[in-house]
Scaffold this active site. Structure first.
Site, PDB file in Angstrom:
ATOM      1  N   GLU A 135      29.633 -36.116  32.792  1.00 41.43           N
ATOM      2  CA  GLU A 135      28.721 -36.829  31.895  1.00 41.43           C
ATOM      3  C   GLU A 135      27.981 -37.945  32.626  1.00 41.43           C
ATOM      4  OE1 GLU A 135      28.939 -38.032  27.257  1.00 41.43           O
ATOM      5  OE2 GLU A 135      30.416 -39.005  28.537  1.00 41.43           O
ATOM      6  N   GLU A 315      39.115 -39.539  22.197  1.00 40.85           N
ATOM      7  CA  GLU A 315      38.711 -38.270  22.814  1.00 40.85           C
ATOM      8  C   GLU A 315      38.948 -37.100  21.867  1.00 40.85           C
ATOM      9  OE1 GLU A 315      36.991 -38.584  25.468  1.00 40.85           O
ATOM     10  OE2 GLU A 315      37.518 -40.711  25.521  1.00 40.85           O
TER      11      GLU A 315
END
Length: 866
Positions: A135, A315
């Site tokens: 990312e 997460e």
């Protein structure tokens, strides 16, 4: 970073043209354990087969790949010349058909910066560990891809690795077989569901791996079975508390299934704790990665366990918010990060043993948001992200903590049931797709019946934090005749917003505690709102605006309330109210409205009685910042001595073996400067001094060694002796930091050169070196590096990866100088370089703002001494 950027306009055009059907990616990482020779980077083979459709046959586009070498490129059976079509970051694709197959065979580079496929050699046992981190756009460092979140597709991975390694990816391992040639094993994984490239993952190495299973009966009577895995380096196995990780994981899966009504869709759920990780964690579906510092090598406080649990749940929330439904472009990054930040805290409180999680949220996460929202780079929660460099910098306190705070306010505004029903509809309507802000607002409007467009304009599409202050009028008999809340905004971001708040009235009870005796909820809208419900109540000792922390704002106090806090802050009986007040007085200090000496006085008087360990540790962190940056320069030495004396007294007073004792020990070590304090640290290391209940384990030993090294009381041989006790990857990072912290001109020159003039250090050792280099007690030693900083940052930005460049630009900014000369040098650099990379200018502007704020704080503290 030349040539590696991607603009929003380019991504939109490519998404208009293409639909991606499938990726097949074959990686051969056996080279990870082979001797590396030659001047270039260590590489691995990457072969990608990419199938996609084109809406306009004959059109042109490009695929993304960052690699030292491309061996071959084949488009629809036609061989393309790599030298002609590959420029180091993109592969030009011309003459597309309606249906296309692209095959690229390349040599990609292992990473030492935590971007792409990271290669780590464990100094403890020589083993090699690999993991990926992408990312926002580093999958292209590992395989050929269309690197943007809205071109989703199924991914099938095959990884050839040494035979004794554990190899994981997003999908379940379908089969393992001997490599087609040479030694090693090829593991083939089942195809993923359609996901974005940035959340694909590979983890490979001789990891220690533990397993469990989650089971749940679904409403239709079928059983959902999720295989669970948890892994870490073999060297950390003796410290690995997988049972607690699995407990929190199961609690989170129960919580989210109860509320989302959408079964976890990604099969297994592995959680890998990996070395030299740049961030906290990453939500790769089925293969979540975490920084290995969450495997605790020594005693830590309850706050550390709470923090780990929060990250696990954050997460996990991404499996729905971000992985199942993904933002179209990074403008709407908040659609996943704000929701995950909020849902992590929501699940922490609702599902785990950490039922006080909202206190940590109010005290720690919002502090991050308040700072970010007052920087010149502040932006709306929905940001304008022009390109990937913008995206990289927007993983910030606005996107995470402010966004989560706004969602918490939304729950108070629209109601929890409407909010969760909106989430359920959002998942079902957009599963495996991509969304914008308008898609979320549509479902929330349906479920809440409120005007979500107006709410969005106020909260998501404008920047800045409001200030709420009570105005109190009482009659001669001691009753409230009017209590109003005044709302203000900075001139640069003048929006006044609707706030759903609670106002609490507190007074001393017969036992001396400050307790709440009245509370009213109200909607604040506009510059002044009267809280009519509290008219007639008895005069309070303290008015707390935003009691229970329902909204996102900075709170101020009327004169009487602030006087009460100065004398009785520690006597507030409610821990959340106390945390809010600690946060408020720190904001007053940062804003130059409370002298640093007054804030430090509050710490000395009341921090010792703070029961919440997370709040205590945050207060201690703020105290160090107040001392080193906001205190008048001439008063720092005396203020530091008083703070160290107070810290030692609290250390001796704390309950033996408690988390509070450990927190005070670490705080004292950071303040120790005089001979008696340093002798105590040496004695605790040698075992000749003792504090009842204090276990000086290896991590605490390094804390003490670091303090001694920075004070010039531990030399290279002392640090080497400590490394001999702890010759591990963690020990090496500590050693590097301690070596760089020594007060020597030669040491500083070596540390500077290692970071600025060489790229041989890994990301973790760059971070450790910078942390050691910058010591607040070494201002004179660091003075020569202020002008050198401004001379080198443009070169660093051009030559290094963005992750390393960001760390250097932020970490080596001469904030420690804390003077007007440095501020002028910063202004001169900004004025002379209006065309510098926007992301680089943003980092310098942010550092400049922090410095200017510190100087205003110093002026406030200086005036208070008169």
């Amino acid at each position: 970073m030349p040539g590696e950027n991607l603009t929003r306009d380019e991504a939109r055009e490519r998404a208009r043209l293409l639909t991606v059907d499938a990726y097949d990616v074959a990686l051969d990482v056996r080279s990870a354990v082979e001797p590396h020779t030659g001047p270039g980077p260590r590489t691995f083979r990457s072969t990608t087969t990419l199938r996609f459709r084109c809406a306009e046959p004959g059109a042109s586009t490009f695929a993304d790949l960052v690699a030292p070498e491309v061996t071959s490129v084949t488009l629809n059976g036609r061989e393309l010349d790599p030298a002609a079509v590959f420029d180091g970051a993109r592969i030009a694709l011309d003459g597309l058909a309606a249906e296309n197959e692209l095959v690229v065979d390349a040599r990609c580079a292992y990473s030492r910066t935590g971007e792409g496929l990271h290669h780590f050699a464990d100094p403890e046992d020589g083993e090699v560990y690999l993991y990926t981190q992408y990312e926002p756009a580093d999958a292209r460092r590992v395989f050929t891809t269309f690197e943007q979140p809205d071109l989703k597709a199924p991914f099938t991975f095959a990884v050839t690795a040494p035979g004794h390694w554990t190899v994981l990816s997003n999908g379940t391992a379908a089969r393992s077989e001997p490599a087609a040639s040479g030694s090693g094993t090829t593991t083939r994984f089942t195809p993923t569901l359609p996901i974005s490239s940035y959340i694909t993952a590979v983890v490979a190495g001789p990891y220690h791996y533990e397993t469990d299973t989650y089971r749940r009966t679904l409403p239709d009577g079928t059983e959902l079975v999720i295989p669970l895995g948890a892994l870490c380096r073999a060297g950390l196995a003796k410290h690995f508390d997988a049972d607690d990780i699995f407990t929190v994981t199961k609690q989170g899966l129960d919580f989210f299934h109860d509320r989302f009504d959408y079964p976890y869709p990604f099969g297994k759920y592995d959680q890998a704790f990996v070395p030299e990780y740049n961030i906290g964690a990453m939500e790769n579906p089925g293969c979540v990665t975490f920084r290995e510092e969450f495997v605790f090598r020594g005693k830590v406080t309850r706050s550390s366990y709470e923090g780990r649990a929060n990250v696990i749940l954050h997460e996990m929330a991404h499996m729905w918010f971000g992985d199942l439904v993904t933002m179209e472009w990074w403008d709407d990054l908040w659609l996943k990060e704000s929701f995950a930040d909020f849902m992590g805290a929501f699940a922490l409180v609702g599902a785990t043993r950490f039922t006080d999680g909202w206190i940590t949220f109010a005290n720690r996460r919002k502090s991050w948001a308040y700072r970010a929202d007052q920087l010149p780079s502040t932006h709306p929660v929905t940001a304008d992200i022009r390109d990937l460099e913008d995206a990289k910098l927007n993983f910030d306190g606005i996107t995470y903590a402010k966004g989560a705070s706004v969602l918490k306010q939304l729950v108070a505004y629209a109601g929890q049931d409407a909010f969760l029903e909106g989430a359920r509809r959002y998942f079902k309507r957009h599963a495996f797709g991509n969304t914008r802000l308008s898609d979320l607002l549509a479902v929330l409007t349906e479920t809440s019946g409120r005007d979500m467009a107006a709410w969005s304009r106020a909260w998501l599409e404008t920047a800045g934090v409001n200030v709420l202050t009570p105005q109190l009028t009482c009659d001669a008999a001691g009753h409230i005749t009017e209590l109003a809340v005044v709302q203000e905004a900075a001139a640069s971001h003048p929006t006044l917003r609707p706030h759903r708040i609670a106002v609490g009235l507190y007074r001393k009870d017969q036992d001396g505690a400050l307790v709440r005796y009245a509370r009213a909820e109200t909607d604040v809208d506009g510059p002044r709102t009267v809280v009519g419900e509290l008219t007639g109540a008895e005069r309070p000792d303290l008015v707390l605006v935003n009691d229970d922390d329902l909204t996102y704002c900075k709170i101020r106090f009327d004169e009487g309330s602030l006087a009460t806090l100065r004398e009785h802050l520690g006597e507030l009986s409610d821990p959340l109210a106390r945390a809010l007040c600690w946060s408020a007085v720190w904001n007053l200090t940062r804003d130059g409205l409370m002298p640093a000496r007054d804030y430090l006085g509050l710490v000395l008087r009341f921090a010792g009685s703070e029961s919440d360990i997370g709040v205590l540790q945050m207060v201690q962190t703020w105290a160090l910042s107040a001392l080193h940056h906001y205190a008048a320069p001439g008063a720092r030495e005396a203020a530091g001595a008083r703070l160290a004396e107070g810290a030692l007294a609290e250390l001796r007073r704390a309950e033996p073996g408690s988390g509070h004792q450990l927190a005070w020990a670490r705080f004292f070590a950071q303040l120790a400067t005089d001979d008696s304090e340093l002798r105590l640290l040496r004695g605790l290391l040698a075992g000749t001094a003792r504090i009842d209940g204090l276990d000086v384990d290896q991590e605490l030993r390094w804390t003490f060694v670091a303090a001694l090294a920075a004070a010039g009381a531990a030399d290279e041989s002392d640090i080497a002796a400590e490394l001999a006790r702890d010759d591990t990857a963690s020990g090496k990072r500590h050693q590097v930091r301690c070596l760089a912290s020594r007060p020597s001109a030669e040491v500083k020159a070596e540390a500077w050169a290692a970071v600025v003039d060489s790229d041989r250090l890994s990301n973790a050792l760059v971070e450790a070196t910078i942390a050691g280099f910058d010591q607040p007690g070494q201002r004179e030693l660091l003075t020569p590096y202020a002008p050198r900083y401004f001379e080198m940052i443009e070169r660093i930005w051009q030559e290094r990866s963005i992750e390393i460049a960001m760390g250097i630009v932020r970490g080596l900014f001469p904030a420690t100088q804390g003077d007007a000369t440095t501020l002028k040098a910063t202004d001169d650099w900004l004025a002379a370089r209006p065309d510098a990379a926007p992301a680089l200018r943003r980092l310098v502007l942010e550092a400049r703002d922090d410095l200017a704020r510190a100087l205003r704080g110093q002026e406030c503290d200086t005036r208070a001494a008169v």
